[in-house]
Motif scaffolding. Structure first.
Motif, PDB file in Angstrom:
ATOM      1  N   ARG A  61      40.556  37.710  40.353  1.00 56.20           N
ATOM      2  CA  ARG A  61      38.480  37.626  40.632  1.00 56.20           C
ATOM      3  C   ARG A  61      37.861  36.052  40.051  1.00 56.20           C
ATOM      4  O   ARG A  61      37.403  35.740  40.424  1.00 56.20           O
ATOM      5  CB  ARG A  61      38.183  38.404  41.573  1.00 56.20           C
ATOM      6  N   LYS A  72      29.355  24.660  39.781  1.00 54.70           N
ATOM      7  CA  LYS A  72      27.499  24.194  39.695  1.00 54.70           C
ATOM      8  C   LYS A  72      27.861  23.584  38.972  1.00 54.70           C
ATOM      9  O   LYS A  72      26.719  23.190  39.000  1.00 54.70           O
ATOM     10  CB  LYS A  72      27.493  26.579  39.472  1.00 54.70           C
ATOM     11  N   GLU A 122      31.373  34.093  33.939  1.00 54.47           N
ATOM     12  CA  GLU A 122      31.242  32.464  34.208  1.00 54.47           C
ATOM     13  C   GLU A 122      30.324  31.945  33.098  1.00 54.47           C
ATOM     14  O   GLU A 122      30.647  30.438  33.269  1.00 54.47           O
ATOM     15  CB  GLU A 122      30.610  32.775  35.636  1.00 54.47           C
TER      16      GLU A 122
END
Ligand SMILES: O=C(O)C(=O)C[C@]1(C(=O)O)C=C[C@@H](O)C=C1
Length: 139
Positions: A61, A72, A122
């Motif tokens: 994950r 992004k 992240e």
């Protein structure tokens, strides 16, 4: 008149207890089949295996979360946090868990931590990558 009130109150309390019981209408045993163990060692070895599986899934994950951060950045988004998506992830997990017979709130709390910690990791990766890219373009 008193009898009528008592009848209404009893009916309401029966309906309420039926409604509250709905949450527990999915039993764990019905949903997820497991092997029967007769001793604690057997149970614990299954738990240990499941724990490894959970960690492996978390590692997978996290790799996707890092990829989300890279995408992004490519789209000029510098913030990892996406409130709407983060809430959706937590609520979806809680709903699914309820269907599977897990106690109410259990999964929500766990997923809130997963989503918060994932966002932090992240963001760290995104900051590092964008700083590296800045250094590269200066050269
Ligand atoms: O879906 C994203 O945009 C992600 O970065 C993944 C994720 C998650 O852990 O699921 C992490 C951070 C965001 O706040 C929302 C969701």
């Amino acid at each position: 008149m008193k009898k009528q009130i008592r009848f209404i109150l009893t009916s309401v309390s029966i309906l309420l207890s039926m409604f509250c019981g709905l949450e527990n209408s999915y039993s764990l045993e019905e949903n997820v089949k497991i092997e029967e163990c007769s001793d604690l060692n057997c149970v614990r070895s299954h738990i240990d295996e499941i724990n490894k599986g959970i960690v492996l899934l978390l590692a997978k994950r996290m790799q996707y979360v890092v990829q989300a951060g890279e995408i992004k950045l490519k789209n000029n988004i510098v913030t990892a946090y996406d409130k709407k998506r983060a809430e959706l992830v937590v609520n979806n997990a809680e709903e699914f868990a309820k269907e599977k017979g897990l106690p109410s709130g259990f999964t929500k709390e766990i997923f809130q931590v997963i989503v918060d910690k994932s966002r932090d990791f992240e963001q760290i990766k995104m900051d590092k990558k964008s700083n590296l890219d800045k250094i590269k373009t200066k050269k």
